[in-house]
Design an enzyme around this catalytic site. Structure first.
Site, PDB file in Angstrom:
ATOM      1  N   SER A 277     -10.055  -0.726   7.044  1.00 28.93           N
ATOM      2  CA  SER A 277      -9.491  -0.401   5.722  1.00 28.93           C
ATOM      3  C   SER A 277      -8.830  -1.568   5.000  1.00 28.93           C
ATOM      4  O   SER A 277      -8.482  -1.443   3.821  1.00 28.93           O
ATOM      5  CB  SER A 277      -8.473   0.738   5.845  1.00 28.93           C
ATOM      6  OG  SER A 277      -9.149   1.970   5.913  1.00 28.93           O
TER       7      SER A 277
ATOM      8  N   LYS B 138       0.849  -1.206   0.000  1.00 24.23           N
ATOM      9  CA  LYS B 138       0.000   0.000   0.000  1.00 24.23           C
ATOM     10  C   LYS B 138       0.881   1.251   0.000  1.00 24.23           C
ATOM     11  O   LYS B 138       1.950   1.259   0.622  1.00 24.23           O
ATOM     12  CB  LYS B 138      -0.906  -0.039   1.231  1.00 24.23           C
ATOM     13  CG  LYS B 138      -1.978   1.050   1.279  1.00 24.23           C
ATOM     14  CD  LYS B 138      -2.873   0.841   2.487  1.00 24.23           C
ATOM     15  CE  LYS B 138      -3.942   1.915   2.601  1.00 24.23           C
ATOM     16  NZ  LYS B 138      -4.832   1.698   3.764  1.00 24.23           N
TER      17      LYS B 138
ATOM     18  N   SER C  77      -9.755   1.804   2.833  1.00 30.95           N
ATOM     19  CA  SER C  77      -8.844   2.565   1.992  1.00 30.95           C
ATOM     20  C   SER C  77      -7.824   1.690   1.244  1.00 30.95           C
ATOM     21  O   SER C  77      -7.193   2.164   0.316  1.00 30.95           O
ATOM     22  CB  SER C  77      -8.084   3.588   2.845  1.00 30.95           C
ATOM     23  OG  SER C  77      -7.269   2.925   3.803  1.00 30.95           O
TER      24      SER C  77
END
Lengths: 457, 69
Positions: free
Chosen positions: A179, A80, A155
């Protein structure tokens, strides 16, 4: 050799590499091809093609020499974009950090490199991990790989999408209120948030430090466990998958919510039936403060985010847009970040501090007490991962209560520092994946993964 | 609590953010909605008393010197 969605499992790839059914370079080329073939999904912000090929060739040479390789040798893992990889852009998908490179590796990256994993690229995410749809990224939204008209969740939407399309066999994400688990649910992969602190957060760009946790996404619980072994210091990393004693799973009437779709409710019932068939016993638990969990999360996470992001001014930290701090911050942050910063500052300063922030700390403690009482009666808690399957791109969140409440189950684990996992279990009537969510006791991370594996049988 | 544009401008100043008049009107709606959403915590009894002021934690998770402009 073809790595598609059905055989994109870490254990399968690892065996094929170890047995020399496929070479490291040959394998990584397949994954890189998958990235290129799915470029329109926008799940990567940067692909480390050159580095990945170099590492694969090095592993081929070392393997041919008979050298001992690391536990994740040749396993492609996506990262990420808020986790620092030395020499790579670490933008958090914000214009404020776009183009800025990290000068060191996060702790998790050091461990992956030491285990000979291949870092394949950085994945798209909501700006500074603020969002549940991956639509707030400065690089544009990620498309759901199952239905391209829908969001992948957020996210860590890019990481979930990257696993689903078979461009990597595992991905790292961060989870502040769901997330990792919510996008995993929306994309049909496993998403795991460990016990707070079980994996080092050093080297991630913080959103809300008391709630943030690096975690893992993969196609199955076994893939997650293999990466967790490398990233954590748990001494107990193997659990006998045969159930020797009755496992009790807690469910609470407080979890019922009028906005829950019938598909989700039916899936929950089917999961319950399957677990019962495997000898699991269900018990009722009380969590009366659950009704305030999402609001509590909102106050605490926004207040912490306002402080975490306070340092970005375009003068000392972050890109300079040609003005003073206020000008740079106004230009650098997207709307969602600004909204949360404003609310967070409002909740935590002076006259509102006692009313909101201190009260929220009290509610968090009460929730933890109630969870402790619940776990005295059961081994795991079970909820849906989300109130609904993936919704459409561009939906007005404020107009749909079930979207605004989509994190209501996942925030519990963050507020109480507990491990939790979302496991794909069936689809809704539109063919969209649905996830079942389990919360475990502190430090029972491997037990939790082992238990969740029952739904994969 | 009534959220006014004056209040929002004070908060924006603390946050070092600028907004247009139209954005302030939109933010006022957001604040009204969010404050209504969090009201539920006041229905939960808590006995927690802080002996000293607790601040939201600051992170030491990343070396911010490495994210300089």
């Amino acid at each position: 050799m073809n790595y598609n969605n059905t055989d994109n499992k870490l254990s399968i790839l690892k065996n094929k590499l170890q047995n020399k059914e496929i070479g490291f370079y040959e394998a990584i080329s397949c994954f890189l091809d998958n990235i290129k073939a799915n470029k329109t999904l926008n799940c990567y912000t940067d692909v480390f093609e050159e580095d990945a090929i170099k590492k694969a060739r090095e592993l081929d040479i070392r393997a041919n020499k008979g050298e001992q390789l690391g536990a994740l040798a040749g396993i492609p893992i996506a990262i990420k974009d808020n986790i620092a990889v030395n020499g790579k852009v670490n933008s958090c998908c914000s214009n404020f950090l776009r183009g800025i490179k990290a000068n060191s590796d996060a702790d998790v990256i050091k461990r992956l490199k030491a285990a000979d994993a291949i870092l394949i690229g950085k994945t798209n995410m909501d700006e500074f991990a603020m969002g549940t749809s991956n639509e707030t990224s400065c690089y544009g939204p990620v498309l759901n790989p199952v239905d391209n008209t829908r969001v992948p969740g957020g996210s860590s939407g890019g990481s979930a999408c990257a696993v689903k399309i078979g461009s990597c066999v595992a991905a790292l994400g961060t989870d502040t209120g769901g997330s990792i688990r919510q996008p995993a649910s929306h994309c049909g992969v496993v998403g795991f948030k460990p016990t707070k602190g079980a994996i080092s957060n050093k080297g991630i760009v913080a959103l809300a430090p008391s709630l943030d946790q690096v975690g893992i996404l993969s196609s199955d619980t076994d893939g997650v466990a293999s990466v967790l072994k490398i990233l954590s210091d748990f001494s107990k990393t193997h659990v006998n998958k045969l159930l020797n004693q009755t496992i009790k799973v807690g469910i609470a009437d407080d979890f019922l919510f009028e906005g829950m779709s019938s598909d989700i409710a039916n899936t929950l019932d089917r999961a319950k039936d399957k677990l019962t068939h495997h000898g699991v016993e269900f018990v009722k638990v009380d969590l009366p403060s659950f009704k305030g969990a999402l609001a509590d999360y909102m106050i605490l996470s926004y207040a912490e985010a306002a402080i975490s992001l306070d340092r970005f001014d375009g003068i000392k930290y972050g890109n300079n847009f040609g003005g003073d701090a206020a000008y740079n911050r106004t230009k650098g942050f997207g709307y969602e970040a600004k909204r949360r910063i404003m609310l967070g500052k409002f909740f935590a300063t002076d006259s509102r501090y006692e009313k909101y922030y201190l009260k929220a700390i009290g509610v968090r403690r009460r929730l933890c007490d109630e969870l402790n009482e619940a776990f005295a009666r059961c081994d795991y808690l079970m909820t849906p991962s989300s109130l609904m399957a993936a919704y459409g791109l561009g939906e007005d969140v404020s107009a749909h209560k079930e979207i605004a409440y989509s994190d209501m189950y996942t925030v519990l684990a963050n507020l109480a520092d507990l491990p939790a996992v979302s496991v794909p279990f069936g689809h809704d009537c539109a063919g969209l994946p649905i996830g079942i969510h389990f919360i475990g006791k502190h430090n029972a991370d491997f037990d939790l993964l082992s238990f969740a594996h029952i739904l994969e049988l | 609590m009534e959220v006014t544009e004056t209040l929002l401008k004070q908060v924006a100043k603390m946050c070092r953010l600028n907004f247009t008049e139209e954005q302030y009107r939109s933010l006022k709606d957001e604040f009204d909605r969010s404050l209504a959403d969090v009201e539920v915590i006041f229905t939960i009894p808590t006995s927690f008393v802080a002996e000293e002021k607790i601040q939201p934690p600051e992170t030491d998770d990343i070396e911010y010197s490495k994210l300089r402009a």
